[in-house]
Design an enzyme around this catalytic site. Structure first.
Site, PDB file in Angstrom:
ATOM      1  N   HIS A 257       0.845  -1.193   0.000  1.00 35.91           N
ATOM      2  CA  HIS A 257       0.000   0.000   0.000  1.00 35.91           C
ATOM      3  C   HIS A 257       0.880   1.242   0.000  1.00 35.91           C
ATOM      4  O   HIS A 257       1.933   1.251   0.632  1.00 35.91           O
ATOM      5  CB  HIS A 257      -0.933   0.032   1.217  1.00 35.91           C
ATOM      6  CG  HIS A 257      -2.098   0.940   1.030  1.00 35.91           C
ATOM      7  ND1 HIS A 257      -2.033   2.282   1.293  1.00 35.91           N
ATOM      8  CD2 HIS A 257      -3.337   0.693   0.539  1.00 35.91           C
ATOM      9  CE1 HIS A 257      -3.196   2.822   0.999  1.00 35.91           C
ATOM     10  NE2 HIS A 257      -4.004   1.888   0.534  1.00 35.91           N
ATOM     11  N   GLU A 314      -7.844  -5.181  -0.020  1.00 41.01           N
ATOM     12  CA  GLU A 314      -8.435  -5.965  -1.104  1.00 41.01           C
ATOM     13  C   GLU A 314      -8.424  -7.455  -0.808  1.00 41.01           C
ATOM     14  O   GLU A 314      -9.297  -8.195  -1.265  1.00 41.01           O
ATOM     15  CB  GLU A 314      -7.705  -5.692  -2.426  1.00 41.01           C
ATOM     16  CG  GLU A 314      -7.617  -4.243  -2.819  1.00 41.01           C
ATOM     17  CD  GLU A 314      -8.958  -3.591  -3.085  1.00 41.01           C
ATOM     18  OE1 GLU A 314     -10.002  -4.143  -2.661  1.00 41.01           O
ATOM     19  OE2 GLU A 314      -8.979  -2.530  -3.705  1.00 41.01           O
TER      20      GLU A 314
END
Ligand code: CMC
Length: 378
Positions: A257, A314
């Site tokens: 991320h 996700e």
């Protein structure tokens, strides 16, 4: 005043505007949404309350919530041309995100483009209808009209299947929708804000944002993340399959991320929401998912040491949405059904106080070329 110019590829670390909507704290692994720590609100609120919170900077009273739910529910129907577009897209088996983008553009037909707040309501209300209608067209099934007596989340599941969903499925979906509704200046939200910053209209902002969300580095990751688990299939396969991917230089979907260098706080909220679906016969699949996650984290540390690549939202999005029975092709569109709440809130915020977003580019091309007539070019 001379402004300092500095190049930051990918705008990493750049603060482009102020917001009161959400604050992802990458170092502490904390996400605050309009004042609430994510884990203190996402598992409890309805999606309508979250949208209201973002748009009005406070939770609604019971009367306000009832009015707001009714306003959204009456805007669920699509303009007839949207259905024609969805049928044309289904005939070509276009991806769901592309069909959503095409049909969302027609929402200007049912709302005054100058009324940003009304357009925001139409967008939030109509996204589930577009996605569910398109999904049924792809399956060759008859469309199901929205039901105004069902909540936003329950109605979405109802329009997909024709069955009124059970309370567990609705709660898990709401927790998911609440968890991903807003997240600072992620790529799609930033896209919406760039468009709004030019004083273009609300529907233009959300249509642009859908395009940004579709990409595999942003909202396109959860389907492939689950596909990887399916591909692995058994615990023994995890190590060789993941190692082979990393050897080939592939990225593992659901990991890494830009902001979070510790665990993504959204992953924990979603994991808690997902667990209840993986009991009994499905417990084995949950154990496989956790094993795949651990192997992936270990191998990422081996192949990409020091990059602090952790599990992102996700990966657990995939688990929750799979848990409630959604097919992988609906993962990104369901993300859009949530994030449109954040996009519209950001556009409204920018209309109220923002400047046009207009950064610079570092030019790296030639500067002294001479014009050569076409007849003289080699
Ligand atoms: N698998 C393997 N290697 C990775 C991964 C990954 N998932 N993510 C980053 N890296 C490596 C990357 O190759 C680079 O290596 P090197 O230093 O050798 O060049 C290093 O880690 C830093 O990566 P980066 O691309 O500079 O990091 P970024 O901040 O630009 O990208 C990201 C962030 C999310 C796009 C990236 O981590 C990624 O591609 N992840 C996989 C896709 C994914 O799960 N996306 C969903 C993101 S979360 C929700 C959202 O934002 O919508």
């Amino acid at each position: 005043m001379e402004l300092e110019t500095i190049m930051r590829p990918g705008l990493q670390g750049v603060i482009a505007a102020e917001t009161r909507l959400s604050r992802p704290d990458g170092q502490r692994g904390v996400l605050v949404i309009a004042g609430y720590w994510l884990e203190r609100i996402a598992p409890y609120a309805t999606f309508e309350e979250m949208v209201y919170l973002l748009w009005h900077d406070r939770l609604p009273t019971a009367v306000e919530l009832a009015t707001f739910k009714a306003e959204l529910a009456e805007k669920r129907a699509l303009p007839p041309i949207a259905e024609d577009i969805l049928r044309a897209a289904a005939a070509q088996k276009q991806p769901v995100m592309d069909a959503l983008r095409m049909a969302a553009g027609t929402l200007n037909l049912v709302v005054d483009a100058a009324d940003a707040q009304a357009a925001a309501q139409v967008a939030v209300a109509a996204f589930p209808t577009i996605v569910a209608s398109y999904w049924r067209l792809l399956q060759g099934e008859a469309l199901i009209a929205p039901r105004a007596d069902l909540s936003h989340a329950a109605n979405y599941l109802y329009m997909l299947t024709g069955d009124v969903p059970d309370a567990d499925a609705v709660r898990a979906l709401e927790t998911y929708l609440n968890t991903v509704i807003d997240h600072g200046f992620n790529a799609s939200t930033f896209t919406a804000r760039v468009i709004a910053s030019t004083q273009s209209d609300m529907i233009a902002a959300v249509v642009g944002a859908i395009g940004a969300l579709k990409g595999p580095l942003h909202g396109g990751a959860p389907g492939p993340a689950l596909d990887m688990v399916f591909e692995i299939g058994t615990p023994e396969n995890a190590e060789p399959v993941i190692r082979a991917k990393l050897e080939r230089g592939e990225r593992l979907m659901g990991f890494g991320h830009r902001v979070y260098k510790v665990r993504d706080p959204r992953a924990d909220v979603l994991n808690a929401a997902a667990e209840r679906f993986f009991v009994g016969e499905r417990a084995e699949f949950y154990a496989l998912v956790r094993h795949v996650e651990q192997v992936a984290l270990d191998l990422l540390e081996e192949y990409k040491p020091g990059r602090s690549l952790k599990t992102n939202v996700e990966f657990y999005t995939a688990l929750v949405l799979h848990g409630i029975g959604l097919p992988t092709d609906l993962f990104s569109p369901t993300f859009a059904i949530s994030r449109v709440g954040g996009w519209t809130a950001h556009a409204l915020e920018h209309y109220a106080s923002g400047r046009i977003i207009r950064p610079l580019a570092q030019y790296t091309g030639e500067t002294e070329r001479r014009w050569v007539p076409i007849t003289e070019r080699d």
